[in-house]
Scaffold this motif. Structure first.
Motif, PDB file in Angstrom:
ATOM      1  N   ILE A 113       0.844  -1.197   0.000  1.00 12.51           N
ATOM      2  CA  ILE A 113       0.000   0.000   0.000  1.00 12.51           C
ATOM      3  C   ILE A 113       0.881   1.249   0.000  1.00 12.51           C
ATOM      4  O   ILE A 113       0.651   2.190  -0.767  1.00 12.51           O
ATOM      5  CB  ILE A 113      -0.962   0.011   1.208  1.00 12.51           C
ATOM      6  N   TYR A 114       1.898   1.259   0.846  1.00  9.90           N
ATOM      7  CA  TYR A 114       2.807   2.409   0.870  1.00  9.90           C
ATOM      8  C   TYR A 114       3.555   2.550  -0.454  1.00  9.90           C
ATOM      9  O   TYR A 114       3.713   3.660  -0.966  1.00  9.90           O
ATOM     10  CB  TYR A 114       3.805   2.292   2.021  1.00  9.90           C
ATOM     11  N   PHE A 115       4.006   1.439  -1.020  1.00 13.17           N
ATOM     12  CA  PHE A 115       4.758   1.486  -2.278  1.00 13.17           C
ATOM     13  C   PHE A 115       3.926   2.138  -3.380  1.00 13.17           C
ATOM     14  O   PHE A 115       4.374   3.078  -4.035  1.00 13.17           O
ATOM     15  CB  PHE A 115       5.179   0.067  -2.682  1.00 13.17           C
ATOM     16  N   TRP A 116       2.699   1.658  -3.571  1.00 17.20           N
ATOM     17  CA  TRP A 116       1.861   2.203  -4.642  1.00 17.20           C
ATOM     18  C   TRP A 116       1.392   3.616  -4.322  1.00 17.20           C
ATOM     19  O   TRP A 116       1.199   4.428  -5.237  1.00 17.20           O
ATOM     20  CB  TRP A 116       0.695   1.271  -4.940  1.00 17.20           C
ATOM     21  N   LEU A 138      -5.801  12.378  -0.068  1.00 17.89           N
ATOM     22  CA  LEU A 138      -5.752  11.270   0.880  1.00 17.89           C
ATOM     23  C   LEU A 138      -4.466  10.457   0.727  1.00 17.89           C
ATOM     24  O   LEU A 138      -3.832  10.094   1.720  1.00 17.89           O
ATOM     25  CB  LEU A 138      -6.969  10.369   0.670  1.00 17.89           C
ATOM     26  N   VAL A 139      -4.068  10.190  -0.507  1.00 16.83           N
ATOM     27  CA  VAL A 139      -2.835   9.433  -0.740  1.00 16.83           C
ATOM     28  C   VAL A 139      -1.636  10.219  -0.221  1.00 16.83           C
ATOM     29  O   VAL A 139      -0.726   9.647   0.396  1.00 16.83           O
ATOM     30  CB  VAL A 139      -2.685   9.087  -2.236  1.00 16.83           C
ATOM     31  N   ALA A 140      -1.634  11.526  -0.443  1.00 19.24           N
ATOM     32  CA  ALA A 140      -0.541  12.353   0.075  1.00 19.24           C
ATOM     33  C   ALA A 140      -0.510  12.322   1.596  1.00 19.24           C
ATOM     34  O   ALA A 140       0.567  12.268   2.207  1.00 19.24           O
ATOM     35  CB  ALA A 140      -0.683  13.781  -0.431  1.00 19.24           C
ATOM     36  N   GLN A 141      -1.675  12.327   2.232  1.00 19.07           N
ATOM     37  CA  GLN A 141      -1.720  12.276   3.691  1.00 19.07           C
ATOM     38  C   GLN A 141      -1.253  10.918   4.218  1.00 19.07           C
ATOM     39  O   GLN A 141      -0.592  10.846   5.251  1.00 19.07           O
ATOM     40  CB  GLN A 141      -3.146  12.554   4.186  1.00 19.07           C
ATOM     41  N   ILE A 142      -1.567   9.846   3.510  1.00 21.24           N
ATOM     42  CA  ILE A 142      -1.138   8.509   3.938  1.00 21.24           C
ATOM     43  C   ILE A 142       0.378   8.385   3.865  1.00 21.24           C
ATOM     44  O   ILE A 142       1.008   7.818   4.759  1.00 21.24           O
ATOM     45  CB  ILE A 142      -1.810   7.415   3.076  1.00 21.24           C
ATOM     46  N   THR A 143       0.979   8.911   2.802  1.00 18.03           N
ATOM     47  CA  THR A 143       2.425   8.739   2.616  1.00 18.03           C
ATOM     48  C   THR A 143       3.258   9.705   3.447  1.00 18.03           C
ATOM     49  O   THR A 143       4.447   9.457   3.648  1.00 18.03           O
ATOM     50  CB  THR A 143       2.811   8.912   1.134  1.00 18.03           C
ATOM     51  N   GLU A 144       2.673  10.761   3.933  1.00 18.25           N
ATOM     52  CA  GLU A 144       3.446  11.774   4.660  1.00 18.25           C
ATOM     53  C   GLU A 144       4.209  11.220   5.871  1.00 18.25           C
ATOM     54  O   GLU A 144       5.371  11.563   6.066  1.00 18.25           O
ATOM     55  CB  GLU A 144       2.542  12.943   5.063  1.00 18.25           C
ATOM     56  N   PRO A 145       3.613  10.347   6.704  1.00 16.24           N
ATOM     57  CA  PRO A 145       4.393   9.816   7.835  1.00 16.24           C
ATOM     58  C   PRO A 145       5.622   9.006   7.416  1.00 16.24           C
ATOM     59  O   PRO A 145       6.576   8.897   8.166  1.00 16.24           O
ATOM     60  CB  PRO A 145       3.399   8.922   8.583  1.00 16.24           C
ATOM     61  N   PRO A 164      11.426  10.258  -2.224  1.00 16.66           N
ATOM     62  CA  PRO A 164      10.719   9.066  -2.710  1.00 16.66           C
ATOM     63  C   PRO A 164      11.657   7.933  -3.140  1.00 16.66           C
ATOM     64  O   PRO A 164      11.338   6.766  -2.952  1.00 16.66           O
ATOM     65  CB  PRO A 164       9.902   9.572  -3.899  1.00 16.66           C
ATOM     66  N   ILE A 165      12.825   8.276  -3.667  1.00 18.69           N
ATOM     67  CA  ILE A 165      13.779   7.244  -4.084  1.00 18.69           C
ATOM     68  C   ILE A 165      14.264   6.463  -2.867  1.00 18.69           C
ATOM     69  O   ILE A 165      14.329   5.232  -2.884  1.00 18.69           O
ATOM     70  CB  ILE A 165      14.968   7.878  -4.840  1.00 18.69           C
ATOM     71  N   VAL A 166      14.564   7.173  -1.791  1.00 15.42           N
ATOM     72  CA  VAL A 166      15.016   6.514  -0.560  1.00 15.42           C
ATOM     73  C   VAL A 166      13.884   5.676   0.025  1.00 15.42           C
ATOM     74  O   VAL A 166      14.105   4.547   0.477  1.00 15.42           O
ATOM     75  CB  VAL A 166      15.530   7.560   0.456  1.00 15.42           C
ATOM     76  N   VAL A 167      12.669   6.213   0.003  1.00 14.69           N
ATOM     77  CA  VAL A 167      11.518   5.472   0.522  1.00 14.69           C
ATOM     78  C   VAL A 167      11.292   4.212  -0.310  1.00 14.69           C
ATOM     79  O   VAL A 167      11.017   3.139   0.236  1.00 14.69           O
ATOM     80  CB  VAL A 167      10.258   6.363   0.566  1.00 14.69           C
ATOM     81  N   LEU A 171      11.274   0.481   1.160  1.00 14.32           N
ATOM     82  CA  LEU A 171      10.109  -0.390   0.976  1.00 14.32           C
ATOM     83  C   LEU A 171      10.470  -1.671   0.234  1.00 14.32           C
ATOM     84  O   LEU A 171       9.965  -2.752   0.556  1.00 14.32           O
ATOM     85  CB  LEU A 171       8.991   0.358   0.243  1.00 14.32           C
ATOM     86  N   ASN A 172      11.359  -1.569  -0.758  1.00 19.21           N
ATOM     87  CA  ASN A 172      11.794  -2.770  -1.478  1.00 19.21           C
ATOM     88  C   ASN A 172      12.597  -3.700  -0.582  1.00 19.21           C
ATOM     89  O   ASN A 172      12.456  -4.919  -0.667  1.00 19.21           O
ATOM     90  CB  ASN A 172      12.586  -2.399  -2.728  1.00 19.21           C
TER      91      ASN A 172
END
Length: 194
Positions: A113-116, A138-145, A164-167, A171-172
């Motif tokens: 979910i975080y990846f997508w 909503l997606v921006a709010q989910i990924t912010e943490p 995002p590259i580091v994230v 995640l990978n």
């Protein structure tokens, strides 16, 4: 053939509902806007099974333990039904094994979910950076943490956000670790599709 069809339907339906339940968990974790129409759908879709669970499992520090437990229960029931369908009867499977499998699959789904979501945020930032669509917000709010700690550590690159590259990398790595844990737990092909 019929068993495969039933397993596919069961996996799709359970994964969809588990995703909705985990979205509720992640929305509360991110303290997202619950007046958003999509948030309202998530709340209405998850309230019936969560109400009784909340009497037993209260929230703690902004973490909705009942939603996590519900996702694990759904996954455990799904895995048990898949094993029954594959063995054409009730197998002798250890309930602790099913619980471990369920926890690993729920953790894997959270990572997905975080990846997508991060991919969606990156693509939208290129295509429609000032969009006010409820789904995008909503997606921006989910990924912010997940993104905020990386942004705080990385130095400023003159308007270029490389967090995002580091994230993605993190995640990978988590996905690889979870997949190896699934194999070590004996999930085999059961973990591959979920």
């Amino acid at each position: 053939m019929l068993a495969e069809i039933l397993i596919t339907i069961l996996m799709i339906a359970s994964t969809f509902y588990m995703t909705v339940v985990l979205l509720r968990f992640l929305l509360q974790l991110a303290r997202a806007d619950f007046y958003n129409p999509i948030s309202q759908f998530v709340v209405k879709a998850t309230n019936p099974p969560l109400r009784p669970l909340r009497r037993i499992i209260p929230g703690w520090g902004g973490i909705d333990g009942a939603a996590l437990v519900l996702a694990i229960i759904i996954q455990a029931i799904t895995l048990f039904l898949i094993v029954i369908a594959l063995n054409s009867g009730i197998p002798s499977i250890n309930p602790l094994t099913v619980l471990v499998w369920a926890v690993l699959n729920v953790a894997s789904l959270i990572v997905k979910i975080y990846f997508w979501s991060v991919i969606a945020v990156v693509v939208v930032s290129w295509i429609a950076p000032q969009s006010g669509h409820p789904a995008i917000q909503l997606v921006a709010q989910i990924t912010e943490p997940v993104m905020r700690p990386v942004r705080n550590i990385m130095p400023s690159m003159g308007g270029l956000d490389l967090s995002p590259i580091v994230v993605f990398l993190i995640l990978n790595v988590l996905d690889v670790v979870l997949n190896h844990m699934k194999v070590a737990a004996g999930m085999g092909f059961l973990g591959a599709g979920m």
